[in-house]
Design a protein around this motif. Structure first.
Motif, PDB file in Angstrom:
ATOM      1  N   UNK A  22      58.908  23.497  35.736  1.00 48.43           N
ATOM      2  CA  UNK A  22      59.703  22.475  36.422  1.00 48.43           C
ATOM      3  C   UNK A  22      60.919  23.041  37.138  1.00 48.43           C
ATOM      4  N   UNK A  23      61.267  24.295  36.901  1.00 46.47           N
ATOM      5  CA  UNK A  23      62.502  24.789  37.528  1.00 46.47           C
ATOM      6  C   UNK A  23      62.326  26.173  38.124  1.00 46.47           C
ATOM      7  N   UNK A  24      63.455  26.725  38.526  1.00 46.48           N
ATOM      8  CA  UNK A  24      63.503  28.089  39.049  1.00 46.48           C
ATOM      9  C   UNK A  24      64.224  28.935  38.000  1.00 46.48           C
ATOM     10  N   UNK A  25      63.641  30.060  37.590  1.00 48.48           N
ATOM     11  CA  UNK A  25      64.296  30.840  36.540  1.00 48.48           C
ATOM     12  C   UNK A  25      65.690  31.313  36.969  1.00 48.48           C
ATOM     13  N   UNK A  62      57.637  25.588  41.595  1.00 52.49           N
ATOM     14  CA  UNK A  62      58.110  26.166  40.342  1.00 52.49           C
ATOM     15  C   UNK A  62      57.049  27.087  39.739  1.00 52.49           C
ATOM     16  N   UNK A  63      55.791  26.692  39.865  1.00 48.41           N
ATOM     17  CA  UNK A  63      54.717  27.527  39.329  1.00 48.41           C
ATOM     18  C   UNK A  63      54.730  28.887  40.022  1.00 48.41           C
ATOM     19  N   UNK A  64      54.872  28.863  41.340  1.00 52.15           N
ATOM     20  CA  UNK A  64      54.932  30.119  42.087  1.00 52.15           C
ATOM     21  C   UNK A  64      56.162  30.930  41.681  1.00 52.15           C
ATOM     22  N   UNK A  65      57.309  30.266  41.588  1.00 53.40           N
ATOM     23  CA  UNK A  65      58.548  30.998  41.296  1.00 53.40           C
ATOM     24  C   UNK A  65      58.550  31.587  39.888  1.00 53.40           C
ATOM     25  N   UNK A  66      58.055  30.825  38.944  1.00 55.75           N
ATOM     26  CA  UNK A  66      58.042  31.356  37.574  1.00 55.75           C
ATOM     27  C   UNK A  66      57.036  32.499  37.461  1.00 55.75           C
ATOM     28  N   UNK A  67      55.863  32.317  38.049  1.00 55.16           N
ATOM     29  CA  UNK A  67      54.866  33.400  37.999  1.00 55.16           C
ATOM     30  C   UNK A  67      55.425  34.651  38.662  1.00 55.16           C
ATOM     31  N   UNK A  97      73.195  33.497  27.032  1.00 54.21           N
ATOM     32  CA  UNK A  97      74.107  33.863  28.107  1.00 54.21           C
ATOM     33  C   UNK A  97      75.031  32.694  28.447  1.00 54.21           C
ATOM     34  N   UNK A  98      76.349  32.958  28.529  1.00 50.29           N
ATOM     35  CA  UNK A  98      77.217  31.883  29.013  1.00 50.29           C
ATOM     36  C   UNK A  98      77.033  31.723  30.520  1.00 50.29           C
ATOM     37  N   UNK A  99      77.316  30.544  31.000  1.00 50.82           N
ATOM     38  CA  UNK A  99      77.218  30.289  32.440  1.00 50.82           C
ATOM     39  C   UNK A  99      78.566  30.453  33.123  1.00 50.82           C
ATOM     40  N   UNK A 100      78.617  30.048  34.389  1.00 53.55           N
ATOM     41  CA  UNK A 100      79.822  30.244  35.210  1.00 53.55           C
ATOM     42  C   UNK A 100      81.071  29.631  34.568  1.00 53.55           C
ATOM     43  N   UNK A 101      80.875  28.512  33.837  1.00 52.04           N
ATOM     44  CA  UNK A 101      82.034  27.824  33.268  1.00 52.04           C
ATOM     45  C   UNK A 101      82.253  28.167  31.806  1.00 52.04           C
ATOM     46  N   UNK A 102      81.470  29.145  31.276  1.00 51.09           N
ATOM     47  CA  UNK A 102      81.668  29.566  29.889  1.00 51.09           C
ATOM     48  C   UNK A 102      80.791  28.824  28.890  1.00 51.09           C
ATOM     49  N   UNK A 103      80.260  27.647  29.272  1.00 49.43           N
ATOM     50  CA  UNK A 103      79.296  26.990  28.379  1.00 49.43           C
ATOM     51  C   UNK A 103      77.953  27.714  28.511  1.00 49.43           C
ATOM     52  N   UNK A 104      77.022  27.433  27.618  1.00 44.50           N
ATOM     53  CA  UNK A 104      75.689  28.041  27.686  1.00 44.50           C
ATOM     54  C   UNK A 104      75.126  27.875  29.105  1.00 44.50           C
ATOM     55  N   UNK A 105      74.535  28.949  29.652  1.00 45.14           N
ATOM     56  CA  UNK A 105      73.986  28.841  31.011  1.00 45.14           C
ATOM     57  C   UNK A 105      72.763  27.930  30.978  1.00 45.14           C
ATOM     58  N   UNK A 106      72.821  26.873  31.718  1.00 44.14           N
ATOM     59  CA  UNK A 106      71.733  25.904  31.682  1.00 44.14           C
ATOM     60  C   UNK A 106      71.721  25.073  32.956  1.00 44.14           C
ATOM     61  N   UNK A 107      70.504  24.787  33.391  1.00 42.47           N
ATOM     62  CA  UNK A 107      70.357  23.986  34.598  1.00 42.47           C
ATOM     63  C   UNK A 107      71.078  22.647  34.444  1.00 42.47           C
ATOM     64  N   UNK A 108      71.039  22.099  33.206  1.00 35.54           N
ATOM     65  CA  UNK A 108      71.628  20.766  33.045  1.00 35.54           C
ATOM     66  C   UNK A 108      73.155  20.793  33.150  1.00 35.54           C
ATOM     67  N   UNK A 109      73.792  21.951  32.999  1.00 34.80           N
ATOM     68  CA  UNK A 109      75.248  22.041  33.200  1.00 34.80           C
ATOM     69  C   UNK A 109      75.587  22.485  34.620  1.00 34.80           C
ATOM     70  N   UNK A 110      74.571  22.803  35.400  1.00 33.26           N
ATOM     71  CA  UNK A 110      74.811  23.245  36.769  1.00 33.26           C
ATOM     72  C   UNK A 110      75.791  24.424  36.811  1.00 33.26           C
ATOM     73  N   UNK A 111      75.584  25.376  35.908  1.00 37.28           N
ATOM     74  CA  UNK A 111      76.500  26.517  35.828  1.00 37.28           C
ATOM     75  C   UNK A 111      75.730  27.844  35.847  1.00 37.28           C
ATOM     76  N   UNK A 112      74.564  27.840  36.521  1.00 37.97           N
ATOM     77  CA  UNK A 112      73.680  28.999  36.444  1.00 37.97           C
ATOM     78  C   UNK A 112      73.941  30.019  37.553  1.00 37.97           C
ATOM     79  N   UNK A 113      73.455  31.231  37.282  1.00 40.09           N
ATOM     80  CA  UNK A 113      73.423  32.277  38.304  1.00 40.09           C
ATOM     81  C   UNK A 113      71.941  32.469  38.641  1.00 40.09           C
ATOM     82  N   UNK A 114      71.601  32.363  39.934  1.00 36.39           N
ATOM     83  CA  UNK A 114      70.198  32.492  40.336  1.00 36.39           C
ATOM     84  C   UNK A 114      69.697  33.887  39.972  1.00 36.39           C
TER      85      UNK A 114
END
Ligand code: TRP
Length: 437
Positions: free
Chosen positions: A16-19, A64-69, A198-215
């Motif tokens: 469902x997402x992009x790693x 997402x299937x293409x990106x994850x693969x 891994x912490x994310x940009x804002x120090x919370x756990x890196x997660x898509x749902x916090x919108x704090x990820x590094x591509x």
């Protein structure tokens, strides 16, 4: 029985997402390394049927299937060495899902965390308990059980949130085996406590749902920009900085060896400017990710290559799934009408046709088995066991040790009165021949 199977490890990734970088550090990197270990047979798959449970955007699922693969391949997963496939290329998986559905108690699924969370949410909102709950969500653990049991996986590396699903898969396998004989392997969850969160940009756990990820494999410049956006305190250049509680430092730590990490910590103590520290972090990550990014971009630009690899993986996976499904269909009674009641597994079966074990549960709640000959005559009858496992163990002993196991099981077994013991011994001995082939 056949020789000992190599250790089988299996895991699925919902499409469902992009790693992002957190997925790389938390799962992809360790899994790729684990897949390179000798003596392990690894199965990695794209759980696109699972994706349908939470996503109704077709283009996103495909992308997402293409990106994850592509991410897994770019990170070094070797499709020659492991079995790498897409769930929806294996028609045996939904087929097995149905067989498992029929041996899974609804009460078991009622207790699943994801479903219960929805009920709680609806209760809090004063809504109907099942509002927004699809049967797909409810059945999620059964589909996942089929993924795992189809390949007789021994270990399933998962996050803590998935442990319950593995336990449910064990329950499903045990119920199936209890009813139809020992066909499925009981899997175990494998939790790697070394894996960094891994912490994310804002120090919370890196997660898509916090919108704090590094591509992970976005453009190189994007990664630099995102890293420059990591939140820090306001200490000026020249002021000593804390590594403790610093997301910047923790992310660096996930890529560095001990010596590099010590040097970075020293630079913090010496008052490195945040901008310079971020630049160093970017360069360190890019050293590992840069070469992979090129491979990733090549694969994204050539989806046919990924498609071909996945189809080859599916063929490898189906070489296992198709015969097992044939065996399971037969076991439950989905058989050609002219076929006899014996298992299709070649000559071994012919020898055992004379007798077979049946396991079942009685209304007293206890677990029983009996040995029945080809004409349906009961040769021996067990007393009730507290658990299916104990009943299964006694059957296993009779199957492997034959009549030699009878004396020590005497307390649990009634030899059928009208059957001379010799006949039973004979039947068990014939079974023993067969199992040892
Ligand atoms: N449910 C898993 C997740 O969301 C993905 C998954 C589907 C899976 N089937 C599986 C994981 C089988 C391990 C084994 O993370």
């Amino acid at each position: 029985m056949s020789a000992q199977q190599p250790l089988r490890v299996l895991t699925g990734i919902t499409t469902t997402g992009t790693p992002h970088l957190g997925n790389y550090v938390g799962s992809i990197r360790a899994s790729v390394r684990a897949s390179q270990q000798p003596g392990v047979q690894s199965f990695y798959f794209l759980a696109d049927y699972h994706a349908l449970i939470k996503c109704d955007e077709p283009a996103r699922i495909q992308r997402s299937t293409l990106e994850i693969a592509a991410s897994w391949l770019a990170a070094g997963l070797d499709p020659e060495r492991v079995t790498f496939y897409r769930q929806s290329d294996i028609p045996e998986i939904p087929e097995l899902t149905w067989l498992l559905t029929c041996v899974t108690g609804k009460g078991l699924l009622n207790r699943a965390h994801a479903y219960k969370a929805m009920l709680d949410k609806n209760a809090a909102a004063g809504a109907d308990p099942d509002s927004d709950v699809t049967v797909g969500l409810f059945m999620y653990p059964v589909l996942m059980g089929a993924d795992i049991l189809m390949f007789k996986a021994h270990q399933v590396p998962v996050g803590r949130d998935q442990i319950q699903h593995i336990e449910m898969a064990r329950d499903m396998a045990a119920s199936f085996n209890h009813l139809y004989g020992e066909h499925l392997v009981l899997p175990e969850a494998l939790i790697d406590s070394n894996v960094a969160l891994l912490p994310g940009l804002d120090g919370r756990k890196m997660s898509k749902s916090y919108d704090n990820t590094i591509a992970l494999f976005g453009p190189r410049e994007l990664m630099r920009k995102q890293i420059m956006g990591i939140v820090t305190d306001s200490r000026a250049p020249g002021e000593p900085k804390d590594t403790e509680g610093s997301a910047l430092y923790q992310i660096y730590r996930a890529f560095a060896d001990d010596a590099e990490a010590a040097a970075f910590a020293q630079a913090f103590a010496d008052g490195i400017a945040w901008g310079d520290a971020k630049q160093q972090l970017f360069e360190r990550i890019d050293r590992e990710i840069g070469p992979m990014r090129e491979r990733y971009q090549h694969l994204i630009a050539h989806p046919q290559e990924v498609e071909d690899l996945l189809l080859a993986g599916a063929a490898k996976a189906r070489a296992i799934a198709t015969p097992l499904m044939r065996e399971l269909r037969h076991a439950v009674g989905l058989r050609p009408l002219q076929a006899s009641a014996q298992t299709p597994s070649a000559q071994a079966a012919t020898k055992t046709a004379a007798s077979s074990f049946k396991q079942y549960r009685e209304s007293d709640g206890l677990f029983y088995f009996k040995l029945v000959d080809a004409s349906g005559q009961v040769l021996l009858q067990s007393r009730g066991f507290e658990s299916p496992r104990e009943a299964g163990q006694a059957v296993k002993r009779l199957q492997t040790e034959g009549a030699a196991a009878l004396p020590s099981l005497a307390a649990h077994i009634d030899l059928h009165a009208s059957q001379p013991e010799a006949q039973i011994q004979n039947a068990l001995a014939r079974r023993l021949d067969a199992t040892e082939m």
